[in-house]
Motif scaffolding. Sequence first.
Motif, PDB file in Angstrom:
ATOM      1  N   ALA A  31    -119.130 -23.284 111.065  1.00 14.06           N
ATOM      2  CA  ALA A  31    -119.064 -21.858 111.930  1.00 14.06           C
ATOM      3  C   ALA A  31    -117.901 -21.203 111.735  1.00 14.06           C
ATOM      4  O   ALA A  31    -117.735 -19.957 111.793  1.00 14.06           O
ATOM      5  N   SER A  32    -116.674 -22.087 111.972  1.00 14.60           N
ATOM      6  CA  SER A  32    -115.377 -21.595 111.876  1.00 14.60           C
ATOM      7  C   SER A  32    -115.125 -20.866 110.703  1.00 14.60           C
ATOM      8  O   SER A  32    -114.477 -19.526 110.594  1.00 14.60           O
ATOM      9  N   VAL A  33    -115.824 -21.664 109.541  1.00 16.05           N
ATOM     10  CA  VAL A  33    -115.317 -20.750 108.119  1.00 16.05           C
ATOM     11  C   VAL A  33    -116.121 -19.471 108.000  1.00 16.05           C
ATOM     12  O   VAL A  33    -115.778 -18.260 107.395  1.00 16.05           O
ATOM     13  N   LEU A  37    -114.802 -15.899 107.227  1.00 20.15           N
ATOM     14  CA  LEU A  37    -115.181 -14.897 106.424  1.00 20.15           C
ATOM     15  C   LEU A  37    -115.864 -13.529 106.953  1.00 20.15           C
ATOM     16  O   LEU A  37    -115.584 -12.507 106.066  1.00 20.15           O
ATOM     17  N   ASP A  38    -116.344 -13.333 107.782  1.00 19.19           N
ATOM     18  CA  ASP A  38    -116.956 -12.232 108.428  1.00 19.19           C
ATOM     19  C   ASP A  38    -115.325 -11.340 108.799  1.00 19.19           C
ATOM     20  O   ASP A  38    -115.669 -10.075 108.385  1.00 19.19           O
ATOM     21  N   MET A  39    -114.565 -12.057 109.331  1.00 21.78           N
ATOM     22  CA  MET A  39    -113.616 -11.208 109.509  1.00 21.78           C
ATOM     23  C   MET A  39    -112.697 -10.589 108.265  1.00 21.78           C
ATOM     24  O   MET A  39    -112.443  -9.532 108.220  1.00 21.78           O
ATOM     25  N   LEU A  40    -112.844 -11.368 107.305  1.00 18.02           N
ATOM     26  CA  LEU A  40    -112.407 -10.977 106.027  1.00 18.02           C
ATOM     27  C   LEU A  40    -113.187  -9.825 105.349  1.00 18.02           C
ATOM     28  O   LEU A  40    -112.545  -8.752 105.063  1.00 18.02           O
ATOM     29  N   HIS A  44    -111.046  -6.585 109.314  1.00 16.78           N
ATOM     30  CA  HIS A  44    -109.813  -6.873 110.552  1.00 16.78           C
ATOM     31  C   HIS A  44    -110.407  -7.837 111.396  1.00 16.78           C
ATOM     32  O   HIS A  44    -111.478  -8.259 111.063  1.00 16.78           O
ATOM     33  N   ALA A  45    -109.383  -8.297 112.247  1.00 16.09           N
ATOM     34  CA  ALA A  45    -110.048  -9.301 113.069  1.00 16.09           C
ATOM     35  C   ALA A  45    -109.616  -8.664 114.659  1.00 16.09           C
ATOM     36  O   ALA A  45    -108.278  -8.555 114.724  1.00 16.09           O
ATOM     37  N   SER A  46    -110.502  -8.572 115.376  1.00 12.47           N
ATOM     38  CA  SER A  46    -110.442  -8.264 116.854  1.00 12.47           C
ATOM     39  C   SER A  46    -109.717  -9.455 117.581  1.00 12.47           C
ATOM     40  O   SER A  46    -109.789 -10.483 117.032  1.00 12.47           O
ATOM     41  N   VAL A  47    -109.394  -9.219 118.975  1.00 11.27           N
ATOM     42  CA  VAL A  47    -109.079 -10.153 119.809  1.00 11.27           C
ATOM     43  C   VAL A  47    -110.261 -11.110 119.908  1.00 11.27           C
ATOM     44  O   VAL A  47    -110.096 -12.631 120.041  1.00 11.27           O
ATOM     45  N   ASP A  48    -111.535 -10.549 120.059  1.00 15.24           N
ATOM     46  CA  ASP A  48    -112.574 -11.492 120.124  1.00 15.24           C
ATOM     47  C   ASP A  48    -112.829 -12.424 119.132  1.00 15.24           C
ATOM     48  O   ASP A  48    -113.039 -13.722 119.502  1.00 15.24           O
ATOM     49  N   ASP A  49    -112.413 -12.089 118.043  1.00 15.39           N
ATOM     50  CA  ASP A  49    -112.598 -12.903 116.782  1.00 15.39           C
ATOM     51  C   ASP A  49    -111.559 -14.079 117.071  1.00 15.39           C
ATOM     52  O   ASP A  49    -111.718 -15.165 116.607  1.00 15.39           O
ATOM     53  N   ILE A  50    -110.166 -13.611 117.165  1.00 16.35           N
ATOM     54  CA  ILE A  50    -109.200 -14.660 117.287  1.00 16.35           C
ATOM     55  C   ILE A  50    -109.430 -15.623 118.578  1.00 16.35           C
ATOM     56  O   ILE A  50    -109.395 -16.750 118.266  1.00 16.35           O
ATOM     57  N   LEU A  51    -110.180 -15.258 119.453  1.00 12.70           N
ATOM     58  CA  LEU A  51    -110.447 -16.176 120.760  1.00 12.70           C
ATOM     59  C   LEU A  51    -111.630 -17.279 120.178  1.00 12.70           C
ATOM     60  O   LEU A  51    -111.712 -18.285 120.547  1.00 12.70           O
ATOM     61  N   LEU A  52    -112.653 -16.353 119.291  1.00 10.48           N
ATOM     62  CA  LEU A  52    -113.602 -17.446 118.981  1.00 10.48           C
ATOM     63  C   LEU A  52    -113.199 -18.384 118.030  1.00 10.48           C
ATOM     64  O   LEU A  52    -113.565 -19.654 118.004  1.00 10.48           O
TER      65      LEU A  52
END
Length: 147
Positions: A31-33, A37-40, A44-52
């Motif tokens: 799930a983390s990979v 990959l969705d962020m890539l 961009h990576a939002s704060v939501d993505d980083i917290l996930l």
Amino acid sequence: MHHHADTIGNLLVEGFHYLGLFVIGGMIAWASVVAFLDMLTSGHASVDDILLLFIYLELGAMVGIYFKTNHLPIRFLLYVAITALTRYLIGDISHHPKPDAGLLYLCGGIFLLALSVLAVRFASYKYPSSKPIDALGKVVNKTNSDL
């Protein structure tokens, strides 16, 4: 006969235990990979993505600690809950600029979870577990000669 049944039962329980931990750990890694990959692909990576990703990290650490010690630290579950509520709070604020009562509920929930972490840490410091546990998860009985 009871001894053999007990031995086989313990072996099956241990096998299921390790299989479950490997499956959960693999699912967390997968799930983390996928999230990374969705962020890539989005660029961009939002704060939501980083917290996930932090939630996945905390879940992975929790599985690792459980694998090594056969104990599930409740603090890690509280940390995951705090991070999840914070992620939800940030998403809610970014999509609904006008604050409402839900904002207070989320902040109150985060505050209560933080107090819970404080209570758990204080209790484990003040009243540490006095029962040593072996690698199989059984309580080790100390005799007076061991003390």
